[in-house]
Each structure stands twice: as structure tokens, then as C-alpha cells.
Write a protein that holds these residues in place. Sequence first.
Motif, PDB file in Angstrom:
ATOM      1  N   SER A 128      27.094 -55.627 -34.801  1.00  0.00           N
ATOM      2  CA  SER A 128      26.305 -54.389 -34.905  1.00  0.00           C
ATOM      3  C   SER A 128      25.041 -54.459 -34.049  1.00  0.00           C
ATOM      4  CB  SER A 128      25.898 -54.139 -36.358  1.00  0.00           C
ATOM      5  OG  SER A 128      26.984 -53.669 -37.103  1.00  0.00           O
ATOM      6  N   VAL A 129      24.446 -55.623 -33.994  1.00  0.00           N
ATOM      7  CA  VAL A 129      23.228 -55.784 -33.188  1.00  0.00           C
ATOM      8  C   VAL A 129      23.554 -55.526 -31.713  1.00  0.00           C
ATOM      9  CG1 VAL A 129      21.456 -57.438 -32.446  1.00  0.00           C
ATOM     10  CG2 VAL A 129      22.190 -57.389 -34.825  1.00  0.00           C
ATOM     11  N   THR A 132      24.374 -51.715 -31.092  1.00  0.00           N
ATOM     12  CA  THR A 132      23.116 -50.955 -31.151  1.00  0.00           C
ATOM     13  C   THR A 132      22.263 -51.227 -29.914  1.00  0.00           C
ATOM     14  OG1 THR A 132      23.166 -50.881 -33.544  1.00  0.00           O
ATOM     15  CG2 THR A 132      21.005 -50.616 -32.524  1.00  0.00           C
ATOM     16  N   SER A 157      29.065 -50.008 -36.107  1.00  0.00           N
ATOM     17  CA  SER A 157      27.784 -50.621 -36.460  1.00  0.00           C
ATOM     18  C   SER A 157      27.369 -50.120 -37.839  1.00  0.00           C
ATOM     19  CB  SER A 157      26.711 -50.209 -35.449  1.00  0.00           C
ATOM     20  OG  SER A 157      25.451 -50.699 -35.839  1.00  0.00           O
ATOM     21  N   TYR A 158      26.561 -50.915 -38.548  1.00  0.00           N
ATOM     22  CA  TYR A 158      26.002 -50.377 -39.795  1.00  0.00           C
ATOM     23  C   TYR A 158      24.674 -49.687 -39.526  1.00  0.00           C
ATOM     24  CZ  TYR A 158      22.917 -54.467 -40.124  1.00  0.00           C
ATOM     25  OH  TYR A 158      21.970 -55.423 -39.869  1.00  0.00           O
ATOM     26  N   ASP A 159      24.252 -49.663 -38.277  1.00  0.00           N
ATOM     27  CA  ASP A 159      22.978 -49.022 -37.945  1.00  0.00           C
ATOM     28  C   ASP A 159      23.093 -47.494 -38.001  1.00  0.00           C
ATOM     29  OD1 ASP A 159      21.250 -51.247 -37.482  1.00  0.00           O
ATOM     30  OD2 ASP A 159      22.457 -51.692 -35.717  1.00  0.00           O
ATOM     31  N   ASP A 160      21.907 -46.855 -38.089  1.00  0.00           N
ATOM     32  CA  ASP A 160      21.842 -45.408 -38.348  1.00  0.00           C
ATOM     33  C   ASP A 160      22.661 -44.573 -37.361  1.00  0.00           C
ATOM     34  OD1 ASP A 160      20.121 -46.262 -40.245  1.00  0.00           O
ATOM     35  OD2 ASP A 160      18.334 -45.282 -39.444  1.00  0.00           O
ATOM     36  N   TRP A 161      22.621 -44.919 -36.072  1.00  0.00           N
ATOM     37  CA  TRP A 161      23.286 -44.094 -35.063  1.00  0.00           C
ATOM     38  C   TRP A 161      24.779 -43.987 -35.329  1.00  0.00           C
ATOM     39  CZ3 TRP A 161      27.302 -46.018 -32.221  1.00  0.00           C
ATOM     40  CH2 TRP A 161      27.420 -47.415 -32.147  1.00  0.00           C
TER      41      TRP A 161
END
Length: 447
Positions: A128-129, A132, A157-161
Motif C-alpha cells: 500500500s505504501v 500510494t 491500498s488501504y489508503d484513502d485514495w
Amino acid sequence: MDTKSIPVISHFEKSDEYRNTIHRLIPGGAHTYSKGDDQFPSMSPAAITHGKGAYCWDVDGNKFLDTLMGLTSVSLGHAYDEVNERVIREIHKGVNFSRPSVIEREMAEKFLSLVPQHDMIKYAKNGSVCTTAAVKLARAYTGRTLVARPIDHPFYSYDDWFIGSTACDSGIPDAFKQLTVTYQSDSLEALEKLFDQYPNQIACIISEPEKWNHLEPDFYQKAIDLAHKHGTLWIMDEMITGFKTDFPGSIRKFNAQPDMATWGKGIANGFSFCALTGKKEIMEYGGIQRVGQPKVFLVSTTHGGETHAIAAGLATIDVFEKNDVIGHNHSIGDYFMAGAKAIIERQQLSHVLSIGGFNWSSFLTVKNANGEIDFGLRTLFMQEMIKHGVLYQGILAPCFSHTKEDIDLMLYAFDAACTMMHKGLEDGYEKHLIGNSVIKPVFRKLN
Ligand SMILES: Cc1ncc(COP(=O)(O)O)c(C=O)c1O
């Protein structure tokens, strides 16, 4: 195969105890949602104590043939000697310093020699890093804000986007959700429409090169060319395909020219080593030598350069270079797919069961008599596989330690699970499922 020696596993007392306590300590009970209790039947291992090769053992001492191999990250086998020996040698030298370790350059030179399309590389501990970071670079480079991703692909990814564009969008502000748009992965027309809809606004497309179906070999490059025509960068996410479809991945298989690529699972035999590769003119935005230009805080992680994980990556690459790991893994996948399809046909279950995907990652689809995806029947199928010593979530990601004999065991269990499927179809799965756990989709709105 001597089927009399195949145990029937029915003891999960310590697993039950684990399941009953872990959710008080760890939200979700695990560190990826797909390892969670809601992805398994009640009669299943709750936690693993150790693994070796293609097998793992649970807290009750039950032994299982592993088929998903650490969410496809273990490409050679559990506790693979050549990798572990290299890791241990590195650990003895220290794992983290206040300046880069020399192994970082060794890896950069090695990995980039495998990806001649790209000039620079950045490491991280998680996929995910990297995805992102690629998105951030694309936005900085193009000056655009929108990100596009295939609607029919599950995870980037688990990120917001990304997670804001799924059903699991709780905790993500609406303003972020507006910034990700979607298209159907296997359609150039859909992509063309997206560019018409958002002219000069899309910074990048992120897409896995192969997911559900076999596409024409030039499809992916045509899609990249189309993006470039619209000033949009292309990020090829090789998190799953890397070290599986080919060596190093689909980028070579398709001779594709994406602007960036992201790598993770499989490249370090399960160790936490992931990477972003890309073209110099884009990757340099994350550097410190563009004097007077805005600094992109790309990836900055205390543990990103951890030496032993990089050593695991180097040792894994070494094994792939010295052996035909890809050929072996594909032949294991072919052997399973052919065997499973033959069993489905012999058991006359083609209307409810099918094996799709690829020899590097095949997947099982379970439907009910009405032709609808059925999680109850799927759970029953898994329960029966587990009972026969095969930890199967419906995906086989072959590794270098799997043998044809292991797959014979898997097919024996698969046959038994098909027999159970008939009972589930006749009387309802509830009658045969032990306990009340029915698996649920990972990406869902409500718990
Ligand atoms: C295609 C894809 N990209 C990115 C990721 C994120 O990787 P990680 O779990 O290492 O953060 C995953 C994880 O499943 C994935 O399947």
C-alpha cells in the motif's frame, strides 16, 4: 496416493480459544482483513504456529497443505532455507542504521537489472505504501488530481485514495472520495470514455496487468499508450503478478512500458520488502537533488531499509535466477486446474462450481442452484477441504515447494468437498456446516 493416511481433522479447541480472545486484543483479530475469522468456517485453524515448505501447522498441532501461501507472498515455500540463511547472516550484522545500509544499493542494482524499463527504485515494508507513493508522484509530476482504477479489481491500498472508492469507505472524507474515478478493466472503450469525461484531469491509471481473464497480449500496452495520449501516467501494480506470471512479472511478459510499477508479495518470499520502480524523470521528483524545485515527501519510513528483509529479497531473486521457479509453479497450477475441472465435471457440478484464473493463481467460484454466488456453500466447501488437511480459501497460488503429490492430496480433498457440495445443495448448507461462521466479502459496507 495412499488415501488411508490422510487424516480427518476435527480438533480445533485451541483455535476456538484463540478466536474467543483475539478480538478483544486486536481489532479485526488479524493484520490483513483477508486473514480474519469472517473469511473462514468455524472448523478452521484460527492461528498458525509455524510452516515449512508448502505446509503449515496450527495451534492445535494440525498440519495443513497451504494453498494461498501468505496471501501469495511466499513464492518459494515457508521457512525456505536459502532465504532464511541469508536473512540470519544479515541480522547478525544489524538491521537498521542512521545512514543507508550498503545492501540498499546492492538491491537497487539487482532489481533494476530485472526491470530495464525503469531507472530508479524506492523500498517500503508494505504494498500500500508503494501504490500510494506512485499515486503521489503521478499527481506531483502531472499537476493533476484524479486517480483512475479498475472498478472490477478488488484492492490496491488501504489508503484513502483507494479504500474511499470501495464499499468500505467509513472514515474517509467525501472530498477524498471524489478524487478517484473508475473504469472497467478489460475495455479500451471504457478507458476512452473516462478520458472524455475527465479531460486533462487524470494524473494516473493504476491497474493490475492480469486479473480475471486472459487478455490479448498487446491489450495492456494499448491501454498504456492511450493513457499517454491523454497525458496520464500508467502505474502497473505487480503486487500479485510479480514473480508469478513471469520473472520479474507481467512487465516482461507483455514487454510493457508503464511509467511506474509496484512490487510486493512474492519478491522476498513473505518477508516485508516491497518496492516502487519507475522512470527517472518521474522518480526524481521524490529525490533531493532537484535544487529549488518542490520536494515531494515520497516514502519516508524508519523501517523501509531494514536490511534482513532486503536480504530476503536478494536471496529470493537468486533462487528464481538459478531455477525455473516460474515454470515449476505454472506446471503445479496447470496440474491442479486440470484435475479440479475434471472432478467438477465427473461430479456433475459445473452449474455451481468453476475454476477460473491462471496457472499462477486460480480461483474457485461457488454458486447455488439459482446461479447466484453463495457464501454459505463456499464456506461448506472450505470446511470440507480443511477437514482433509488443505487450507484452501478458493485460491491456489503455487510456490516452488509444492509438488504434484501435494496437489494429489489437494484434489482428493477437492473431490470430497464436491461430494459435500451435493449434500449442501440438497439439504441446504446450514445442515452440514459446523458452527455459525459463514464467510463474508472482505469489502463490505457493514460488519
Ligand atoms: C493488487 C494489490 N496491490 C496492493 C496491495 C497492497 O499490498 P499490502 O497488503 O502489502 O499493503 C495488495 C494487497 O493485497 C494487492 O493485492
